[in-house]
Design a protein around this motif. Structure first.
Motif, short mmCIF file in Angstrom:
data_model
loop_
_atom_site.label_atom_id
_atom_site.label_comp_id
_atom_site.label_asym_id
_atom_site.label_seq_id
_atom_site.Cartn_x
_atom_site.Cartn_y
_atom_site.Cartn_z
N GLU A 66 20.77 -62.88 -49.17
CA GLU A 66 20.64 -61.42 -49.15
C GLU A 66 19.42 -60.99 -48.33
O GLU A 66 19.48 -60.01 -47.58
CB GLU A 66 20.55 -60.85 -50.57
CG GLU A 66 21.86 -60.86 -51.31
CD GLU A 66 22.93 -60.03 -50.61
OE1 GLU A 66 22.66 -58.88 -50.21
OE2 GLU A 66 24.05 -60.55 -50.45
N LEU A 67 18.33 -61.71 -48.49
CA LEU A 67 17.14 -61.42 -47.70
C LEU A 67 17.43 -61.58 -46.22
O LEU A 67 17.03 -60.75 -45.39
CB LEU A 67 15.98 -62.32 -48.12
CG LEU A 67 14.69 -62.16 -47.33
CD1 LEU A 67 14.15 -60.74 -47.39
CD2 LEU A 67 13.65 -63.16 -47.81
N GLN A 68 18.14 -62.63 -45.85
CA GLN A 68 18.48 -62.84 -44.45
C GLN A 68 19.32 -61.68 -43.91
O GLN A 68 19.09 -61.20 -42.81
CB GLN A 68 19.22 -64.16 -44.28
CG GLN A 68 19.49 -64.50 -42.83
CD GLN A 68 20.18 -65.83 -42.67
OE1 GLN A 68 21.15 -66.12 -43.38
NE2 GLN A 68 19.68 -66.64 -41.76
N LYS A 69 20.28 -61.23 -44.69
CA LYS A 69 21.10 -60.09 -44.27
C LYS A 69 20.24 -58.84 -44.06
O LYS A 69 20.45 -58.08 -43.11
CB LYS A 69 22.20 -59.81 -45.30
CG LYS A 69 23.29 -60.85 -45.32
CD LYS A 69 24.29 -60.56 -46.40
CE LYS A 69 25.31 -61.68 -46.53
NZ LYS A 69 26.21 -61.47 -47.67
N SER A 70 19.29 -58.63 -44.95
CA SER A 70 18.39 -57.50 -44.83
C SER A 70 17.53 -57.59 -43.57
O SER A 70 17.34 -56.61 -42.85
CB SER A 70 17.50 -57.41 -46.08
OG SER A 70 16.56 -56.39 -45.96
N LEU A 71 17.02 -58.78 -43.29
CA LEU A 71 16.23 -58.98 -42.08
C LEU A 71 17.08 -58.77 -40.83
O LEU A 71 16.62 -58.18 -39.85
CB LEU A 71 15.60 -60.38 -42.07
CG LEU A 71 14.48 -60.59 -43.09
CD1 LEU A 71 14.16 -62.08 -43.20
CD2 LEU A 71 13.24 -59.81 -42.70
N GLU A 72 18.32 -59.23 -40.87
CA GLU A 72 19.21 -59.02 -39.73
C GLU A 72 19.49 -57.54 -39.51
O GLU A 72 19.60 -57.10 -38.36
CB GLU A 72 20.50 -59.82 -39.91
CG GLU A 72 20.27 -61.31 -39.75
CD GLU A 72 21.49 -62.16 -40.05
OE1 GLU A 72 22.54 -61.62 -40.48
OE2 GLU A 72 21.39 -63.39 -39.86
N GLN A 73 19.57 -56.77 -40.58
CA GLN A 73 19.74 -55.33 -40.43
C GLN A 73 18.50 -54.70 -39.78
O GLN A 73 18.62 -53.84 -38.90
CB GLN A 73 20.01 -54.66 -41.79
CG GLN A 73 20.23 -53.17 -41.68
CD GLN A 73 21.41 -52.82 -40.79
OE1 GLN A 73 22.52 -53.27 -41.01
NE2 GLN A 73 21.17 -52.02 -39.76
#
Length: 92
Positions: A66-73
């Protein structure tokens, strides 16, 4: 020989069509540099928890995913702003 920060390298692998913009952002924007550092740490943590046999491994892996998805956003937001001539999200 120009060395690429490991976090920037990972982001370039994720967004290969944006390599030039990502490189420029990294060289000119300290907030983006921080995101690259965080992305690298997150990727390493994902790999660790993916191979861990700890009872909490799946839970931790999901948290880092989830953190990775947030960083990608956040990275996508930077890319959009760079396309409009802004350095950072929220500056125009």
């Amino acid at each position: 020989m120009l060395l690429i920060h490991p976090g920037l390298f990972l982001i370039m692998r994720r967004f290969p069509e944006e390599k030039n913009t990502l490189r420029r952002l990294y060289l000119t924007n300290s907030a983006f540099q921080t995101i690259c550092y965080d992305y690298k740490k997150c990727a390493y943590a994902l790999d660790y928890w993916k191979h861990s046999e700890d009872d909490l491994a799946l839970e931790r892996y999901c948290e880092y995913e989830e953190l990775q998805k947030s960083l990608e956003q956040e990275i996508e937001d930077f890319l959009k702003c760079a396309g409009r001539g802004n350095q950072e999200p929220g500056t125009g």
